[in-house]
Write a protein that holds these residues in place. Structure first.
Motif, PDB file in Angstrom:
ATOM      1  N   SER A  85     -24.754 -59.564 -81.473  1.00  0.00           N
ATOM      2  CA  SER A  85     -25.358 -60.810 -81.048  1.00  0.00           C
ATOM      3  C   SER A  85     -24.769 -61.391 -79.793  1.00  0.00           C
ATOM      4  O   SER A  85     -25.276 -61.215 -78.627  1.00  0.00           O
ATOM      5  CB  SER A  85     -25.395 -61.711 -81.667  1.00  0.00           C
ATOM      6  OG  SER A  85     -24.275 -62.935 -82.615  1.00  0.00           O
ATOM      7  N   PHE A  86     -23.052 -61.004 -79.562  1.00  0.00           N
ATOM      8  CA  PHE A  86     -22.564 -61.457 -78.791  1.00  0.00           C
ATOM      9  C   PHE A  86     -22.590 -60.627 -78.157  1.00  0.00           C
ATOM     10  O   PHE A  86     -22.724 -60.164 -76.378  1.00  0.00           O
ATOM     11  CB  PHE A  86     -20.862 -62.041 -79.128  1.00  0.00           C
ATOM     12  CG  PHE A  86     -20.961 -63.133 -79.331  1.00  0.00           C
ATOM     13  CD1 PHE A  86     -20.935 -63.984 -78.945  1.00  0.00           C
ATOM     14  CD2 PHE A  86     -20.121 -64.003 -81.030  1.00  0.00           C
ATOM     15  CE1 PHE A  86     -20.754 -65.505 -79.187  1.00  0.00           C
ATOM     16  CE2 PHE A  86     -19.289 -65.276 -81.431  1.00  0.00           C
ATOM     17  CZ  PHE A  86     -20.114 -65.972 -80.293  1.00  0.00           C
ATOM     18  N   VAL A  87     -21.760 -58.980 -78.303  1.00  0.00           N
ATOM     19  CA  VAL A  87     -22.046 -58.281 -77.143  1.00  0.00           C
ATOM     20  C   VAL A  87     -23.750 -57.877 -76.871  1.00  0.00           C
ATOM     21  O   VAL A  87     -23.966 -56.957 -75.502  1.00  0.00           O
ATOM     22  CB  VAL A  87     -21.994 -56.573 -78.164  1.00  0.00           C
ATOM     23  CG1 VAL A  87     -22.067 -55.598 -77.496  1.00  0.00           C
ATOM     24  CG2 VAL A  87     -20.561 -56.683 -79.084  1.00  0.00           C
ATOM     25  N   VAL A  88     -24.502 -58.512 -77.228  1.00  0.00           N
ATOM     26  CA  VAL A  88     -25.921 -58.076 -77.002  1.00  0.00           C
ATOM     27  C   VAL A  88     -25.897 -58.465 -75.662  1.00  0.00           C
ATOM     28  O   VAL A  88     -26.645 -58.594 -74.575  1.00  0.00           O
ATOM     29  CB  VAL A  88     -27.090 -57.495 -78.091  1.00  0.00           C
ATOM     30  CG1 VAL A  88     -28.629 -58.012 -77.276  1.00  0.00           C
ATOM     31  CG2 VAL A  88     -27.405 -56.943 -78.535  1.00  0.00           C
ATOM     32  N   ILE A  89     -25.821 -60.274 -76.346  1.00  0.00           N
ATOM     33  CA  ILE A  89     -25.978 -61.481 -74.892  1.00  0.00           C
ATOM     34  C   ILE A  89     -24.613 -61.085 -73.329  1.00  0.00           C
ATOM     35  O   ILE A  89     -25.359 -61.781 -73.420  1.00  0.00           O
ATOM     36  CB  ILE A  89     -25.263 -62.769 -75.470  1.00  0.00           C
ATOM     37  CG1 ILE A  89     -26.621 -62.973 -76.943  1.00  0.00           C
ATOM     38  CG2 ILE A  89     -24.798 -63.705 -74.086  1.00  0.00           C
ATOM     39  CD1 ILE A  89     -26.163 -64.060 -77.441  1.00  0.00           C
ATOM     40  N   PHE A  90     -23.594 -60.522 -74.114  1.00  0.00           N
ATOM     41  CA  PHE A  90     -22.544 -60.719 -72.778  1.00  0.00           C
ATOM     42  C   PHE A  90     -23.264 -59.305 -72.265  1.00  0.00           C
ATOM     43  O   PHE A  90     -23.234 -58.955 -70.473  1.00  0.00           O
ATOM     44  CB  PHE A  90     -21.400 -59.913 -73.393  1.00  0.00           C
ATOM     45  CG  PHE A  90     -21.156 -61.511 -73.681  1.00  0.00           C
ATOM     46  CD1 PHE A  90     -20.842 -62.231 -73.108  1.00  0.00           C
ATOM     47  CD2 PHE A  90     -19.680 -61.749 -74.948  1.00  0.00           C
ATOM     48  CE1 PHE A  90     -20.388 -64.105 -74.156  1.00  0.00           C
ATOM     49  CE2 PHE A  90     -19.069 -62.418 -75.716  1.00  0.00           C
ATOM     50  CZ  PHE A  90     -19.470 -63.817 -74.896  1.00  0.00           C
ATOM     51  N   SER A  91     -23.789 -58.412 -72.910  1.00  0.00           N
ATOM     52  CA  SER A  91     -24.251 -56.609 -71.647  1.00  0.00           C
ATOM     53  C   SER A  91     -25.063 -57.228 -70.634  1.00  0.00           C
ATOM     54  O   SER A  91     -25.515 -57.019 -70.145  1.00  0.00           O
ATOM     55  CB  SER A  91     -24.720 -55.965 -73.126  1.00  0.00           C
ATOM     56  OG  SER A  91     -23.207 -55.837 -73.789  1.00  0.00           O
ATOM     57  N   PHE A  92     -26.254 -57.995 -71.706  1.00  0.00           N
ATOM     58  CA  PHE A  92     -27.096 -58.809 -70.998  1.00  0.00           C
ATOM     59  C   PHE A  92     -27.337 -59.358 -69.757  1.00  0.00           C
ATOM     60  O   PHE A  92     -27.812 -58.748 -68.220  1.00  0.00           O
ATOM     61  CB  PHE A  92     -28.718 -59.457 -71.406  1.00  0.00           C
ATOM     62  CG  PHE A  92     -29.736 -60.283 -70.210  1.00  0.00           C
ATOM     63  CD1 PHE A  92     -30.827 -59.408 -70.596  1.00  0.00           C
ATOM     64  CD2 PHE A  92     -29.461 -61.720 -70.451  1.00  0.00           C
ATOM     65  CE1 PHE A  92     -31.707 -60.168 -69.614  1.00  0.00           C
ATOM     66  CE2 PHE A  92     -30.833 -61.698 -69.500  1.00  0.00           C
ATOM     67  CZ  PHE A  92     -31.495 -61.124 -69.176  1.00  0.00           C
ATOM     68  N   TYR A  93     -26.337 -59.931 -69.716  1.00  0.00           N
ATOM     69  CA  TYR A  93     -25.530 -60.870 -68.368  1.00  0.00           C
ATOM     70  C   TYR A  93     -24.399 -60.061 -67.417  1.00  0.00           C
ATOM     71  O   TYR A  93     -25.305 -60.382 -66.194  1.00  0.00           O
ATOM     72  CB  TYR A  93     -24.826 -62.162 -68.932  1.00  0.00           C
ATOM     73  CG  TYR A  93     -25.277 -63.247 -69.053  1.00  0.00           C
ATOM     74  CD1 TYR A  93     -26.513 -63.845 -68.374  1.00  0.00           C
ATOM     75  CD2 TYR A  93     -25.856 -63.513 -70.909  1.00  0.00           C
ATOM     76  CE1 TYR A  93     -27.225 -65.660 -69.049  1.00  0.00           C
ATOM     77  CE2 TYR A  93     -26.490 -64.614 -71.091  1.00  0.00           C
ATOM     78  CZ  TYR A  93     -27.057 -65.856 -70.023  1.00  0.00           C
ATOM     79  OH  TYR A  93     -28.541 -66.517 -70.176  1.00  0.00           O
ATOM     80  N   GLU A  94     -23.742 -58.937 -67.836  1.00  0.00           N
ATOM     81  CA  GLU A  94     -23.503 -58.706 -67.410  1.00  0.00           C
ATOM     82  C   GLU A  94     -24.690 -57.968 -66.066  1.00  0.00           C
ATOM     83  O   GLU A  94     -23.828 -56.918 -64.933  1.00  0.00           O
ATOM     84  CB  GLU A  94     -22.347 -57.781 -68.111  1.00  0.00           C
ATOM     85  CG  GLU A  94     -21.205 -56.512 -67.722  1.00  0.00           C
ATOM     86  CD  GLU A  94     -19.868 -55.855 -68.231  1.00  0.00           C
ATOM     87  OE1 GLU A  94     -19.633 -55.221 -67.545  1.00  0.00           O
ATOM     88  OE2 GLU A  94     -20.403 -55.988 -69.156  1.00  0.00           O
ATOM     89  N   ILE A  95     -25.136 -56.564 -67.325  1.00  0.00           N
ATOM     90  CA  ILE A  95     -26.422 -55.891 -66.557  1.00  0.00           C
ATOM     91  C   ILE A  95     -27.361 -57.053 -65.506  1.00  0.00           C
ATOM     92  O   ILE A  95     -26.956 -56.130 -64.097  1.00  0.00           O
ATOM     93  CB  ILE A  95     -27.265 -55.111 -67.788  1.00  0.00           C
ATOM     94  CG1 ILE A  95     -26.215 -54.409 -68.295  1.00  0.00           C
ATOM     95  CG2 ILE A  95     -28.470 -54.667 -66.437  1.00  0.00           C
ATOM     96  CD1 ILE A  95     -27.508 -53.570 -69.398  1.00  0.00           C
TER      97      ILE A  95
END
Length: 715
Positions: A185-195
């Motif tokens: 879940s952390f990976v998904v959230i951080f990936s969204f903001y990074e993109i």
């Protein structure tokens, strides 16, 4: 214009060119024009509550809904009133008080702020690295947003490495499914903001680079246009273009590699402390390796600079050969000069290849020497880290090592990029130096934006005028004195090199470093605004250049406000109407590059039409008919009497027959004025003029003698 005049800036409405498809000029268009004319102007939209507080400001231009404008000269916030004045009215006309309600009915909300330029502007400043830094600094808001996005992205880049550490050390070792779900879940959230942030930063970087690209291109081209004609006459055109195009290497560097490296440095600042927390030993090794790379680049920098400079100079010399060949292709073809030009091109290409090979070999040494350090950063660190994990000589674990390698690559990349940046900076410095050899030449900007703008009538006065060309030793004009009233048709004759064309150069303001006094309508020529002066003249040269475009476009070149009726009137006056109407599309006929689809006589008549369309009070014809066939010359000369009515004409010609109707003919010899008088008087008292006349009319003399002999035999 009234607001600019308040600040001592005189403007000429003829210098203004509206944007295409713009019925009434916008504040942005007016601001652009005012900035070009030596003022500082800015268009903006204001609300009433801000406008009413501007009571201690110079006159402000208010844009009205009907396309007109008013001049706000005062404001009173307590009374809620501003005072407006008609910019077309007299200086003594009293201003009219207007309240918010009445103003809102006519005002668009747009204003134009104008002031005099007192400091060195961006357009006049020296082209160097500081100039570029200042230009980039003007985009402070976008730079701030990009910096913030880069900082947040750098922080976000830490979390994937930390997540990998946790996955290896806890999820894999302890088979914890709950921890894996949390990490996912952390990976998904951080990936969204990074993109999201990456997209935003790319968009901002694109906007910044395009704005810098546009501004650099416009300023560089404006500087090129502001260079005096004397500069272009003494420099090779190919080398000028080559040096000018070098400025775009600087642009590519600023908007490409430099910006990327600077953004990557945010990662270095944020991630480097985390690396030291993970493993100080590995962090120091990474820094030391990157430092060695930078040291190697710095050591080889001077040698690479020298060879790269030689390569750039060789490329510019080759470009010069290419330009000359293409520009003179007609001569190359007619004289079968292909082998000669090919041989010269081959020589220049060989020189370019030789220096390019030398520069490549020189650059190959540092690139080879840094490879071991680069390989150690990318591959050696993990081996050292594995050794530390196996020997348990530190608290480093397998997960921490994997995370370190992820972050270490992000740190090493900007460090290596910074070292590479120094190498590229060296090439940019050379390019900037070459471009500066053109763009930092003295310009005519001040003369074109300042000075008087008197009404031109055409009276000329030369008083002890002396002139020497730059680098010359003999005087091109030696103590020249004469006066002619407005409306005079003045001919200039003399042998080659006598100073005839020099007189016309001084009149056009091409050369201003003369001594003595040259006055136009009693005003010293050097005190007159150069743009106003040249727009007040009509000039026709021996070989006139027509731009690729329609006949109408060429006649109205630089005069976008003229209509087809003005074009037809000018063409009729120049004797060009009859052949234009026979063309396939009339005034819309396309003129090819080099004017290859029209004759020399037609080109000259179009040039005369272009010169007379603005109804100038002073015209200069410098050998305008010398390259014409007899029929075309006779047609042009027949039109000169009609063209010369009501204006001063200065006609330079080797053919004295075309000057016999001039009111005054000035005879020049070795830079001196020998005599000035009408044709009959010069034949009697001026030996040089009489000699030239007899040389050109020898056939008439021999014909007359033959007729006399036949007559005596008959008797």
């Amino acid at each position: 214009m009234a607001a600019a005049r308040f600040h001592g800036v005189e403007l000429d409405i003829r210098d203004f060119a509206a944007e295409p498809n713009e019925e009434t000029p916008s504040p942005a268009t007016l601001a652009r024009w005012l900035n070009e004319q030596g003022a500082v102007a800015k268009g903006m939209r204001l609300k009433w509550r801000y406008l009413i507080r501007m009571h201690n400001t110079p006159p402000i231009v208010l844009m009205f809904k009907d396309g007109s404008a008013g001049l706000m000269v005062a404001a009173n916030a307590d009374k809620g009133i501003v005072w407006l004045r008609d910019p077309l009215g007299g200086e003594g006309d009293p201003p009219v008080p207007v309240d918010e309600l009445r103003l809102s009915q006519v005002w668009t909300g747009d204003v134009l702020l104008v002031k005099r330029r007192r400091d060195e502007s961006e357009a006049d400043a020296r082209f160097d690295m500081l100039w570029f830094v200042k230009m980039v600094g003007r985009e402070g808001k976008i730079l701030r947003d990009i910096a913030f996005a880069s900082l947040v992205l750098s922080i976000l880049q830490i979390f994937p490495a930390l997540i990998v550490m946790q996955v290896l050390d806890r999820v894999v070792n302890y088979h914890s499914m709950a921890t894996l779900v949390t990490m996912t879940s952390f990976v998904v959230i951080f990936s969204f903001y990074e993109i999201l942030l990456t997209y935003a930063r790319r968009e901002l970087s694109l906007i910044l680079s395009t704005r810098l690209d546009a501004r650099i291109s416009m300023h560089a081209f404006n500087r090129l246009l502001a260079l005096p004609l004397e500069f272009y006459e003494r420099e090779q055109t190919g080398e000028v273009l080559g040096r000018f195009l070098a400025i775009f290497k600087v642009r590519d560097f600023l908007t490409g590699q430099l910006m990327t490296t600077m953004l990557d440095l945010f990662t270095l600042v944020v991630v480097l402390p985390v690396l030291f927390l993970m493993s100080p030993t590995l962090a120091w090794m990474t820094l030391a390796s990157a430092g060695c790379i930078g040291l190697i680049v710095v050591i080889f920098l001077p040698a690479v600079t020298r060879t790269m400079g030689k390569q750039i100079q060789a490329e510019m010399r080759r470009s010069s050969v290419l330009y000359e060949t293409v520009a003179g292709i007609r001569t190359v073809k007619t004289l079968a000069l292909e082998p000669t030009r090919r041989e010269e091109w081959d020589q220049k290409t060989a020189e370019v290849v030789r220096w390019k090979l030398a520069a490549g070999r020189m650059a190959n040494w540092p690139q080879t020497l840094v490879m071991p350090f680069d390989a150690f950063i990318n591959r050696g660190i993990i081996l050292v880290g594995a050794y530390l994990v196996l020997t348990s000589s530190s608290h480093l674990q397998a997960g921490a090592l994997a995370g370190f390698m992820m972050l270490g690559g992000r740190v090493a990349s900007p460090l290596v990029g910074l070292a590479r940046l120094m190498e590229s900076f060296n090439e940019v410095t050379v390019s900037l130096s070459e471009a500066g050899m053109v763009l930092n030449q003295p310009t005519e900007t001040k003369a074109m934006t300042t000075g008087m703008r008197p009404v031109i009538k055409g009276a000329l006065s030369f008083n002890s005028v002396n002139f020497v060309y730059p680098g010359g030793t003999t005087k091109a004009l030696n103590d020249v004195n004469f006066d002619v009233p407005a409306g005079t048709m003045l001919g200039l004759v003399g042998r080659s090199g006598s100073g005839k064309s020099t007189v016309t150069r001084l009149l056009q303001g091409v050369s201003r470093n003369y001594s003595g006094y040259l006055r136009l309508d009693g005003v010293d020529l050097r005190e007159i605004n150069l743009t106003h002066l040249r727009r007040s003249f009509g000039v026709v040269l021996q070989d006139n250049f027509l731009f690729r475009g329609t006949v109408q476009d060429n006649i109205t070149a630089g005069r976008p406000g003229y209509t087809i009726d003005d074009v037809v009137r000018a063409a009729r006056l120049a004797g060009a109407e009859e052949f234009i109407e026979r063309m396939p599309a009339g005034y819309d006929t396309w003129i090819e590059e080099g004017s290859t689809n029209i004759s020399g006589g037609q080109r000259q008549r179009l040039a005369i039409a272009r010169a007379v369309i603005s109804d100038p009070k002073l015209m200069i014809l410098d050998e305008a008919t010398s390259a014409l066939d007899p029929e075309s010359e006779a047609l042009v000369n027949a039109n000169l009497q009609r063209i010369g009515k009501g204006r001063t004409m200065v006609i330079v010609s080797h053919r004295l027959s075309s000057l016999v109707d001039c009111h005054q003919i000035a005879v020049m010899d070795q830079g001196k004025l020998i005599d000035i008088a009408p044709h009959p008087i010069l034949l009697e008292r001026c030996e040089i003029y009489r000699t030239l006349w007899l040389q050109q009319n020898r056939h008439m003399q021999s014909s007359g003698a033959s007729d006399a002999g036949q007559l005596s035999e008959g008797e």
